[in-house]
Design a protein around this motif. Structure first.
Motif, mmCIF file in Angstrom:
data_model
loop_
_atom_site.group_PDB
_atom_site.id
_atom_site.type_symbol
_atom_site.label_atom_id
_atom_site.label_comp_id
_atom_site.label_asym_id
_atom_site.label_seq_id
_atom_site.Cartn_x
_atom_site.Cartn_y
_atom_site.Cartn_z
ATOM 1 N N LEU A 171 0.807 -1.217 0.000
ATOM 2 C CA LEU A 171 0.000 0.000 0.000
ATOM 3 C C LEU A 171 0.842 1.270 0.000
ATOM 4 C CD1 LEU A 171 -2.870 -0.857 2.524
ATOM 5 C CD2 LEU A 171 -2.814 -1.161 0.053
ATOM 6 N N SER B 277 -8.666 3.589 8.480
ATOM 7 C CA SER B 277 -9.412 2.625 7.669
ATOM 8 C C SER B 277 -8.970 1.204 8.004
ATOM 9 C CB SER B 277 -9.183 2.875 6.177
ATOM 10 O OG SER B 277 -9.961 1.988 5.391
ATOM 11 N N VAL C 206 -8.014 -1.921 6.257
ATOM 12 C CA VAL C 206 -7.573 -2.056 4.876
ATOM 13 C C VAL C 206 -7.771 -3.452 4.300
ATOM 14 C CG1 VAL C 206 -6.026 -0.078 4.873
ATOM 15 C CG2 VAL C 206 -5.163 -2.281 5.673
ATOM 16 N N ALA D 123 -5.551 5.638 0.956
ATOM 17 C CA ALA D 123 -5.677 4.202 1.182
ATOM 18 C C ALA D 123 -6.652 3.578 0.194
ATOM 19 C CB ALA D 123 -6.129 3.937 2.618
ATOM 20 N N LEU E 218 -5.959 0.648 -2.587
ATOM 21 C CA LEU E 218 -6.732 -0.598 -2.602
ATOM 22 C C LEU E 218 -7.466 -0.805 -3.918
ATOM 23 C CD1 LEU E 218 -8.205 -0.498 1.015
ATOM 24 C CD2 LEU E 218 -6.494 -2.108 0.154
ATOM 25 N N GLY F 105 -11.286 -1.071 3.060
ATOM 26 C CA GLY F 105 -11.390 0.360 2.808
ATOM 27 C C GLY F 105 -12.524 1.043 3.536
#
Length: 324
Positions: free
Chosen positions: A52, A120, A122, A273, A277, A295
């Motif tokens: 990420l 978040s 993830v 983020a 994703l 997310g």
């Protein structure tokens, strides 16, 4: 623990394309961002961080540098983030231990409940309940009957004390009222090796570590830890649908910053983020590891973390798990 994933979406929906939302305020970092991974290099959190980090940095216009600060179940790295300035230039990806450590660790210099700004969730990582392939069982009910016919004679393994694998197994053993002993290993690989050798009866393993062994017939997958079946193993029923309604316990990773982060910065990091994703290459590599992108919004994630912290405290108390 029950319904946490199911209330938001089934795993098939979690795997659907994610679209980054435009943050309402365009905060931009003034320099590179430290992304603390509070575990050793090469593990799941480290891998997620590095997958990420690069696309998030591209979105934000500054590089993200992953720093491994391992030790004490992730609390050393967490302490580093907790004492950092809440300016968006220090963030962290932590595992499920983030909600377990408060119930296990003593003498912490910070409070997990107040020291961080959740950004978040993830990824979520389902776990498979796998058994030795030689056992005469094909379903969870048959396995429970097999263990109950041998009280105190069998043991189960995990990737370590108080890990997600241990917690999932301890919860299942408690719900099924099994008289079975826990054997902690230094990682999932040696636990699976002993499972194949017949030294232990079952393990909760990650999809990435277990699925190929199951397909080769070296172990047998009889249940998945999620609220809904997963698309990569549609024929493996959940624990819940095999007589244990409400059962759900998965490993997961989430993104945090120090407490006091401005809402505009939180929104921008969240947007970064989501952008990462949504990247096809990132998603493909995550799913190859058995990780499903999530997310969630900062608000939803904050509520989830609080729920999980309470649930893990109850589980630790009820199963008498201790560190050591």
């Amino acid at each position: 623990m029950s319904g946490s994933l199911g209330r938001r979406a089934a795993l098939g929906l979690l795997a659907a394309p994610l679209v980054a939302r435009q943050a309402s305020a365009q905060w931009a970092p003034a320099r590179s961002i430290r992304l603390i991974a509070p575990y050793p290099p090469g593990g799941g959190v480290d891998t997620t961080s590095r997958l990420l980090g690069a696309p998030m940095g591209q979105f934000l216009g500054q590089p993200i540098v992953v720093e491994n600060r391992a030790g004490a179940g992730g609390s050393i790295g967490a302490a580093e983030v907790a004492r950092s300035a809440p300016d968006g230039h220090t963030i962290m990806i932590d595992a499920m231990a983030h909600t377990v450590n408060p119930a296990l660790l003593r003498g912490l210099t910070f409070d997990y409940a107040t020291a961080f700004t959740p950004i978040s969730q993830v990824v979520v990582l389902p776990q498979l309940l796998v058994v030795n392939a030689a056992l005469p069982v094909r379903t969870l009910q048959e396995f429970v009957a097999y263990v109950k016919a041998r009280p105190g004679q069998l043991s189960y393994g995990s990737s370590g004390n108080a890990t997600a694998a241990h917690l999932a197994a301890a919860l299942f053993a408690a719900r099924a009222e099994l008289d079975i002993q826990h054997v902690p290993y230094r990682g999932g690989t040696p636990a699976l090796a002993d499972l194949m050798g017949g030294a232990i009866a079952f393990v909760f393993g990650t999809v990435s570590s277990s699925v190929q062994l199951a397909r080769e017939g070296r172990i047998r997958a009889i249940a998945v830890s999620t609220a809904a079946r997963i698309s990569s193993l549609p024929d493996v029923p959940t624990v819940a649908e095999q007589g244990f309604p409400g059962y759900e316990l998965n490993e997961w990773n989430g993104l945090y910053a120090p407490a006091g982060l401005a809402p505009a910065v939180t929104e921008r990091l969240h947007a970064a983020a989501l952008s990462a994703l949504a990247d096809g290459g990132v998603r493909q590599r995550l799913e190859a590891l058995g990780a499903f992108p999530v997310g969630s919004s900062p608000g939803d994630f904050a509520r989830y973390v609080a729920e999980q912290r309470d649930a893990m405290a109850r589980l630790v108390r009820e199963t008498r798990i201790e560190v050591g």
